[in-house]
Design a protein around this motif. Sequence first.
Motif, mmCIF file in Angstrom:
data_model
loop_
_atom_site.group_PDB
_atom_site.id
_atom_site.type_symbol
_atom_site.label_atom_id
_atom_site.label_comp_id
_atom_site.label_asym_id
_atom_site.label_seq_id
_atom_site.Cartn_x
_atom_site.Cartn_y
_atom_site.Cartn_z
ATOM 1 N N GLU A 379 56.188 51.058 31.936
ATOM 2 C CA GLU A 379 56.378 52.442 32.375
ATOM 3 C C GLU A 379 57.557 53.055 31.640
ATOM 4 N N PHE A 380 57.358 54.284 31.167
ATOM 5 C CA PHE A 380 58.404 55.041 30.489
ATOM 6 C C PHE A 380 58.708 56.291 31.314
ATOM 7 N N GLN A 381 59.969 56.747 31.255
ATOM 8 C CA GLN A 381 60.418 57.931 31.991
ATOM 9 C C GLN A 381 60.791 59.021 31.002
ATOM 10 N N ALA A 382 60.520 60.303 31.406
ATOM 11 C CA ALA A 382 60.895 61.432 30.557
ATOM 12 C C ALA A 382 61.168 62.635 31.441
ATOM 13 N N PHE A 449 55.965 67.397 38.488
ATOM 14 C CA PHE A 449 55.809 66.009 38.033
ATOM 15 C C PHE A 449 54.451 65.862 37.338
ATOM 16 N N HIS A 450 54.461 65.006 36.290
ATOM 17 C CA HIS A 450 53.220 64.681 35.571
ATOM 18 C C HIS A 450 53.212 63.180 35.307
ATOM 19 N N THR A 451 52.039 62.557 35.393
ATOM 20 C CA THR A 451 51.873 61.129 35.100
ATOM 21 C C THR A 451 50.791 60.974 34.042
ATOM 22 N N VAL A 476 53.569 56.955 31.616
ATOM 23 C CA VAL A 476 54.735 57.791 31.356
ATOM 24 C C VAL A 476 54.890 58.749 32.538
ATOM 25 N N GLN A 477 56.049 58.678 33.217
ATOM 26 C CA GLN A 477 56.373 59.570 34.328
ATOM 27 C C GLN A 477 57.248 60.703 33.793
ATOM 28 N N ILE A 478 56.785 61.960 33.958
ATOM 29 C CA ILE A 478 57.471 63.121 33.397
ATOM 30 C C ILE A 478 57.937 64.016 34.535
ATOM 31 N N THR A 479 59.230 64.346 34.546
ATOM 32 C CA THR A 479 59.818 65.256 35.530
ATOM 33 C C THR A 479 60.137 66.575 34.848
ATOM 34 N N VAL A 480 59.640 67.684 35.439
ATOM 35 C CA VAL A 480 59.869 69.016 34.885
ATOM 36 C C VAL A 480 61.069 69.628 35.600
ATOM 37 N N LEU A 481 62.096 69.985 34.873
ATOM 38 C CA LEU A 481 63.318 70.559 35.436
ATOM 39 C C LEU A 481 63.193 72.073 35.545
ATOM 40 N N ASP A 482 63.628 72.599 36.724
ATOM 41 C CA ASP A 482 63.570 74.038 36.947
ATOM 42 C C ASP A 482 64.719 74.721 36.215
#
Length: 724
Positions: A379-382, A449-451, A476-482
């Motif tokens: 798993e990768f984080q972004a 969030f996107h996976t 890949v777990q992607i977090t979208v910052l506001d």
Amino acid sequence: MGKPRLSSRLSTMQRQAQLVLACLLSQALFLAFAEDLECTPGFQQKVFHIEHPSEFTADQPILNVVFDDCRGNHKLNFQVSNPDFKVEPSGVLVARRNLSEAGRSLYIHARSAQVEDMAEVLIAAGKEKHSSLKEIFKSEGSLGNIRQRRSIVATPILIPENQRPPFPRPVGRVVDNDRPEGSKFRISGKGVEQEPKGFFKIIENTGEVLVTRALDREVTATYQLQVEITDASGKSIEGPVPLDIVIIDQNDNRPIFREGPYIGHVMEGSPTGSTVMRVTAFDADDPATDNALLRYNILKQTPDKPSPNMFYIDPEKGDIVTVVSPAMLDRETMESPKYELIIEAKDMGGMDVGLTGTATATVVVDDKNDHPPEFTKKEFQATVKEGTTGVIVNLTVEDRDDPATGAWRAVYTIINGNPGQSFEIHTNPKNNEGMLSVVKPLDCEISAFHTLLIKVENEDPLVPDIAYGTSSTATVQITVLDVNEGPIFHPNPMTVTKQENIPIGSVVFTVNATDPDKLQHQTIRYSVDKDPANWLEINPTNGTIVTTNILDRESSYVINNVYTASFLAIDSGSPPATGTGTLQITLEDVNDNAPSIYPMVAMVCEDQKDVKVILGALDKDLRPNTEPFKFELSKQSGQEKVWKITRINNTHAQIILPQNLKKSHYNIPISVTDSGTPPLTNNIELKMQVCSCTKYSKPDCSSSSTLHISMVLVFISLFSLYCL
């Protein structure tokens, strides 16, 4: 009576005895002379055939050679081409030591004080027959003409190459036992008087052939000379007959590898005995002898792991093959996939006395795709800010295959979590990493969030017994910052249609902008961004746009009847974010421009009859506020109704002069009216110049009135100067 008879008998017996002795003596002399005539100098047999035994035993007789120089063999000496053999003084060929290999042929060189000759010993394996000197000379007849009695005897002469001084030295003899007294031997051909000149000469009186220098078989292997008998004046009286001189090869050339560099490839895991390449050497010595019989050997292998003997070379063909198991031919476990082999080629069939040459052969173990790529983690984080694009994370993989091949290069695919095609992934060619990018800006308010599920493969397919496993996929777990986004105008661009010349302060449009950051509850204020003609202003609170000047459709700031301005919407965030909206105002035409005419000045000749001047009209407005135009003459001063105006079409009219005019300048008052509601009229004076015209000069448009005015102006100027 008795004594005379006895004496007579004795006398008769003596005569008979003398006759018998004379007869016996003549027969003995004839036999001796005939034997001398039939003696051929040199080896009595020049070619021997023997079968190769399992071993040549030291000092064990092999064969017997017979050499006769017809002069008693004084100072006879034998030499053998192979130093492991010798010829005893008795003519017996023996081995100096026990030998299991002797090659394919031997040469026996014999030399006495009078004659030098060569014999060949051909060694066959079993019943195999090898080439002989007869084959070298193509046929038995090419050995030379062994002439009958009372003719030139010119047997072939065999000379070893690279002989040492002193020179000249005898190498053979031409015989003619019945040549006339005072005659001479003469030789000619290449090596005598032809290039290369001076290699051979003959003693005129004895027929002995001399060589004057060391010869090189690799330059010239045979010489074809001609021998003849000449009288004292040099005239040929017998011959010519051929004299063949054959240069016997010596092992004086090392094998040479001429085709390098030698680079071969073998696929990893190849079966034992797989051929890698062939290396061959060249030896300039006689290919019919062991001097050019080559054997190959691997002297050194670098590196020597996992085995010092990874490869074998066929000693006769030079083929390099693998000799280890397929498991040992594993590129990924090798110290290096490149092996350097020192190859030796040795002549004399590989015997110790042979000369050697070496070359380097490079064997490259090629990769096959037997290792699938694997992600370094599951798993990768972004993280990524909303509204932005670009690379957000690099995915790392491991692959044990060769980086220079398609078995190593990775191909990434997003297999789940990308329905809007907002993400793309590409391979970094330098490090094989997967570069995951956002190609469509993300909105935190829609999804924070996107996976993604991503798989990796190779460019080349895997070998049949290998498959991709679970390590070839990753999440890949992607977090979208506001982020504080600027307000958005709806719609954008905004359009409105207005009539030009509306009163100042008229409402044009009310803009509407919203803040996408709905959770932040921010307020919006408006301001003018770009207003090229300074015609507008906007209420900062409610977004109402009003006029501050007259809107003019005919202005240079209006393009194709459209005036464009832009406005800003600014939120109350920290820091504040701004959005831009565009307003496009389409201006409707009103009849606010009177028409004009062209040209404003016309010129005619004073003697011209039926004068006509064409006029046109223009109007900045649009239809129906333009044509058709109405043309009229205003009230004229001076002569009444001298000029007439008539309409040609909607936009043009003509001025008509029915009588001649004197040379002068005239101002003709004209009015032109458009078709607008209400119509607009423009009163204009057309300046008409009546000029003197001649055939060969320019028209003279000066007038007396003009001259009078000029004189008055000069007088006033002088009077002013006098008053000063």
